[in-house]
Design a protein around this motif. Structure first.
Motif, PDB file in Angstrom:
ATOM      1  N   GLY A  55       0.823  -1.214   0.000  1.00  0.00           N
ATOM      2  CA  GLY A  55       0.000   0.000   0.000  1.00  0.00           C
ATOM      3  C   GLY A  55       0.859   1.267   0.000  1.00  0.00           C
ATOM      4  O   GLY A  55       0.470   2.284  -0.571  1.00  0.00           O
ATOM      5  N   LYS A  59      -0.890   2.848  -3.005  1.00  0.00           N
ATOM      6  CA  LYS A  59      -2.116   3.513  -2.528  1.00  0.00           C
ATOM      7  C   LYS A  59      -1.809   4.878  -1.938  1.00  0.00           C
ATOM      8  O   LYS A  59      -2.445   5.874  -2.286  1.00  0.00           O
ATOM      9  CB  LYS A  59      -2.807   2.654  -1.458  1.00  0.00           C
ATOM     10  N   THR A  60      -0.852   4.928  -1.019  1.00  0.00           N
ATOM     11  CA  THR A  60      -0.495   6.193  -0.348  1.00  0.00           C
ATOM     12  C   THR A  60       1.021   6.366  -0.494  1.00  0.00           C
ATOM     13  O   THR A  60       1.764   6.120   0.451  1.00  0.00           O
ATOM     14  CB  THR A  60      -0.880   6.125   1.143  1.00  0.00           C
ATOM     15  N   GLN A 436      -0.949  -1.125 -11.070  1.00  0.00           N
ATOM     16  CA  GLN A 436      -1.522  -1.285  -9.724  1.00  0.00           C
ATOM     17  C   GLN A 436      -1.854   0.075  -9.114  1.00  0.00           C
ATOM     18  O   GLN A 436      -2.904   0.242  -8.493  1.00  0.00           O
ATOM     19  CB  GLN A 436      -0.526  -1.999  -8.789  1.00  0.00           C
ATOM     20  N   SER A 437      -0.955   1.035  -9.319  1.00  0.00           N
ATOM     21  CA  SER A 437      -1.178   2.370  -8.749  1.00  0.00           C
ATOM     22  C   SER A 437      -2.370   3.025  -9.427  1.00  0.00           C
ATOM     23  O   SER A 437      -3.237   3.605  -8.753  1.00  0.00           O
ATOM     24  CB  SER A 437       0.063   3.244  -8.935  1.00  0.00           C
ATOM     25  N   GLU A 439      -4.902   1.667 -10.750  1.00  0.00           N
ATOM     26  CA  GLU A 439      -6.152   1.049 -10.268  1.00  0.00           C
ATOM     27  C   GLU A 439      -6.576   1.608  -8.911  1.00  0.00           C
ATOM     28  O   GLU A 439      -7.735   1.545  -8.536  1.00  0.00           O
ATOM     29  CB  GLU A 439      -5.991  -0.477 -10.172  1.00  0.00           C
ATOM     30  N   ASN A 440      -5.604   2.159  -8.178  1.00  0.00           N
ATOM     31  CA  ASN A 440      -5.928   2.771  -6.875  1.00  0.00           C
ATOM     32  C   ASN A 440      -6.052   4.286  -6.984  1.00  0.00           C
ATOM     33  O   ASN A 440      -6.014   4.991  -5.977  1.00  0.00           O
ATOM     34  CB  ASN A 440      -4.843   2.415  -5.856  1.00  0.00           C
TER      35      ASN A 440
END
Ligand SMILES: Cc1cc2nc3c(=O)[nH]c(=O)nc-3n(C[C@H](O)[C@H](O)[C@H](O)COP(=O)(O)O)c2cc1C
Length: 458
Positions: A55, A59-60, A436-437, A439-440
């Protein structure tokens, strides 16, 4: 006021008797060398272990998704000139107390891959990183553990982008003067990077050393799964279960447990220890975390070793290790194997070898290797073959042939040279992190954020 800042990550526990003076010497020497010192007493902080979710990359960016005292440590590290690790030496690695926070340091680097000293590594997130200084403390001097510890600190410095490092191992039996002499030049000295040729010999250190004890060719095998992943199946579990199935076919009784369930609660400890006690063969399977074992696995080794050392009559047991790493070069696992080997020696376990696999996330990522019910197709067939050959040898109490490590290390695409596989790995890996990034909802630009950047005069 001093312009240099040092952050100490102090992993000594209140019952690490006699070590406090070492700490005092470190602080005194840092101050003499012109540092302002900030100490994190790790056992007094609220720290959780890394759960391998990535994450902090997708994500962050740059910030761990677990909210506890780790964020403050990340920030202070990135705003310091030197980070000083102080830890008891645990089988040649860090104690579990320190490993918990070391595993949490990946937000400070980027997920993207590139070549570094002709190996694949991640790339820096920040423009400046502090120097890494490490002091390992031993009760009794042990050359194997000292060697492993020094190499580990150097490899961690490379992996986590510290531009310089220096490391020393001291014995708490030595006089304070001797200790002071050992550590006083750490602040001005830079040690040499441990490269492939320095760590490669540790792969063969871990090859079979079957002693003349007669082991039965059937018995109980315990699989200990050390991946901390909670949301999806781990590559460690897939590899370990494939191996266990082979032992099962060969007539062995098998049991498996996850450290996720058994380490974080006290009642799980007794389950783990009695399962180890009842087994003839212990198989650990885990991912490589910062060149070594994840926190959960180190903690389990500490618990098992403490129990073994308290017992007078030690029953004979064998131990086999399966480790998988993200980077493609399987030899990057060699320090983890060395730590396991040191543990085996300390516990009186008979070492029956190890298998170290690279590109774990790229090749398997927790998916069954026998997809479509075919063991004969790339990219998983050579891995299943290697696990089966190792399983057959161990079931018969034969040494695991050295060629099996070569088999599991090869390029997963037939005929393709390993050097081209590494090139493809970098290209595909970087696209995968980007996807992946996205998608978030994290853009290419946002992935590169530097939340703890300090503006410096150039
Ligand atoms: C905190 C953390 C540290 C890692 N450190 C390394 C490393 O030093 N070298 C490496 O090759 N891979 C590293 N990896 C990648 C894992 O070894 C890899 O993703 C592995 O396949 C995960 O296996 P599992 O599914 O069994 O958990 C790291 C991953 C995480 C989350």
């Amino acid at each position: 006021m001093s312009e240099k800042r040092a952050v100490i990550l102090d992993a000594l526990l209140p019952d690490d008797k006699g070590l406090k003076p070492v700490n005092d010497i470190i602080c005194e020497l840092l101050e003499q060398n012109g540092y302002d010192v900030l100490i994190f007493q790790l056992n007094e902080l609220n720290l959780n272990h890394c759960i391998g979710c990535f994450g902090c990359w997708i994500k962050t960016p740059g910030v761990c998704i677990i909210h506890d005292d780790a964020q403050k440590i990340h920030k202070e590290i990135m705003q310091s000139d030197s980070v000083v690790l102080v830890t008891p030496v645990s089988f040649g690695g860090y104690s579990s107390q320190l490993k918990k926070i070391i595993d949490r340091l990946i937000p400070n680097i980027l997920p993207h891959f590139n070549y570094y000293h002709d190996e694949i590594h991640h790339i820096p997130r920040y423009l400046h990183y502090p120097k890494l200084i490490a002091i390992g403390i031993q009760d009794n001097s042990d050359n194997h553990e000292t060697n492993t510890f020094k190499l580990l600190v150097g490899r961690n410095a490379m992996n986590l982008k510290f531009p310089d490092y220096s490391v020393e191992v001291v014995s708490n039996k030595d006089s304070l003067n001797t200790i002071r002499n050992q550590i006083q030049n750490l602040f001005n000295r830079n040690d040499k990077w441990p490269l492939k040729e320095d760590i490669l010999p540790l792969m063969s250190l871990t090859m079979p050393e079957i002693s003349d004890i007669n082991f039965e060719s059937s018995g109980k095998a315990l699989l200990i799964i050390g991946s901390p992943k909670t949301k999806k199946s781990s590559t460690s579990a897939v590899l370990g279960n494939t191996f266990l199935e082979r032992l099962n076919i060969k007539g062995w009784e098998t049991e498996s447990l996850t450290l996720n369930k058994n380490i974080m609660e006290e009642k799980g400890h007794s389950h783990l220890l009695s399962a180890v006690d009842n087994a003839d063969l212990i198989v650990f399977t885990f991912p490589l975390y910062i060149d070594a074992l994840p926190f959960l696995v180190i903690k389990s080794l500490e618990l098992i070793a403490a129990q073994r050392m308290a017992l007078k009559n030690l029953s004979n047991k064998r131990i086999f290790i399966i480790v998988n790493s993200g980077f493609p070069e399987s030899y990057q696992n060699s320090l983890a194997l060395s730590i396991c080997n040191n543990f085996a020696v300390k516990c009186g376990f008979t070492w029956c070898g190890a298998l170290a696999m690279g590109s774990g996330e790229a090749i398997c990522s927790g998916q069954p290797l026998n997809k479509g019910n075919s063991f004969s197709r790339p990219p998983g067939n050579h891995i299943v073959n290697a696990l089966n050959i190792a399983g057959d040898a161990i079931a018969k109490t034969d040494p695991v042939p050295q060629s099996v490590q070569k088999l599991i290390s090869k390029s997963p695409i037939p005929i393709l040279p390993f050097s081209i596989w590494r090139w493809i790995f970098i290209k595909m890996g970087n696209l995968w992190w980007q996807k992946q990034s996205n998608e978030n909802g994290v853009s290419k630009q946002d992935m590169l954020k530097r939340p703890y950047e300090v503006i410096r005069d150039s």
